[in-house]
Design a protein around this motif. Structure first.
Motif, PDB file in Angstrom:
ATOM      1  N   PRO A 139       0.816  -1.216   0.000  1.00  0.00           N
ATOM      2  CA  PRO A 139       0.000   0.000   0.000  1.00  0.00           C
ATOM      3  C   PRO A 139       0.852   1.269   0.000  1.00  0.00           C
ATOM      4  N   LYS A 140       2.091   1.163   0.440  1.00  0.00           N
ATOM      5  CA  LYS A 140       2.930   2.354   0.549  1.00  0.00           C
ATOM      6  C   LYS A 140       3.792   2.574  -0.677  1.00  0.00           C
ATOM      7  N   CYS A 141       4.445   1.521  -1.166  1.00  0.00           N
ATOM      8  CA  CYS A 141       5.416   1.716  -2.235  1.00  0.00           C
ATOM      9  C   CYS A 141       5.079   0.949  -3.509  1.00  0.00           C
ATOM     10  N   GLY A 142       4.095   0.053  -3.458  1.00  0.00           N
ATOM     11  CA  GLY A 142       3.685  -0.649  -4.660  1.00  0.00           C
ATOM     12  C   GLY A 142       4.530  -1.861  -5.026  1.00  0.00           C
ATOM     13  N   GLN A 143       5.539  -2.176  -4.226  1.00  0.00           N
ATOM     14  CA  GLN A 143       6.341  -3.376  -4.466  1.00  0.00           C
ATOM     15  C   GLN A 143       5.536  -4.621  -4.053  1.00  0.00           C
ATOM     16  N   ALA A 144       5.858  -5.738  -4.669  1.00  0.00           N
ATOM     17  CA  ALA A 144       5.163  -6.981  -4.328  1.00  0.00           C
ATOM     18  C   ALA A 144       5.474  -7.383  -2.887  1.00  0.00           C
ATOM     19  N   LEU A 145       4.434  -7.767  -2.181  1.00  0.00           N
ATOM     20  CA  LEU A 145       4.584  -8.119  -0.770  1.00  0.00           C
ATOM     21  C   LEU A 145       4.896  -9.591  -0.579  1.00  0.00           C
ATOM     22  N   LEU A 146       5.536  -9.887   0.517  1.00  0.00           N
ATOM     23  CA  LEU A 146       5.699 -11.264   0.966  1.00  0.00           C
ATOM     24  C   LEU A 146       4.635 -11.537   2.010  1.00  0.00           C
ATOM     25  N   VAL A 147       4.203 -12.788   2.087  1.00  0.00           N
ATOM     26  CA  VAL A 147       3.379 -13.188   3.217  1.00  0.00           C
ATOM     27  C   VAL A 147       4.281 -13.996   4.136  1.00  0.00           C
ATOM     28  N   GLU A 148       4.151 -13.733   5.409  1.00  0.00           N
ATOM     29  CA  GLU A 148       5.058 -14.340   6.378  1.00  0.00           C
ATOM     30  C   GLU A 148       4.234 -14.786   7.566  1.00  0.00           C
ATOM     31  N   ARG A 149       4.642 -15.874   8.160  1.00  0.00           N
ATOM     32  CA  ARG A 149       3.921 -16.245   9.373  1.00  0.00           C
ATOM     33  C   ARG A 149       4.878 -16.331  10.544  1.00  0.00           C
ATOM     34  N   SER A 150       4.353 -15.890  11.670  1.00  0.00           N
ATOM     35  CA  SER A 150       5.037 -16.158  12.926  1.00  0.00           C
ATOM     36  C   SER A 150       4.275 -17.332  13.536  1.00  0.00           C
TER      37      SER A 150
END
Ligand SMILES: [Zn+2]
Length: 67
Positions: free
Chosen positions: A16-27
């Motif tokens: 939402p901020k920079c438009g780069q593709a996000l990673l999904v991560e789990r803790s």
């Protein structure tokens, strides 16, 4: 304990901020979106509605893991 689901997956959803593709991560029990560019974490809920295949598969793995 022989089986490990991936802890991170690359999605095509834009930050939402920079438009780069996000990673999904789990803790431990929670999953969130992570931007490798701004190093910010985002709540996963707004992204689930428009999840791409990578995110859907990741979430499936997350739920399977709990059984
Ligand atoms: Zn970003």
């Amino acid at each position: 304990m022989g089986y490990f689901a991936a802890r991170q997956a690359q999605t095509t959803l834009p930050c939402p901020k920079c438009g780069q593709a996000l990673l999904v991560e789990r803790s431990c029990r929670e999953a969130h979106m992570l931007c490798p560019h701004c190093r910010q974490r985002f709540d996963i809920k707004p992204f689930i509605a428009r999840a791409d295949e990578a995110l859907e598969r990741f979430l499936e793995g997350l739920y399977l893991d709990r059984i």
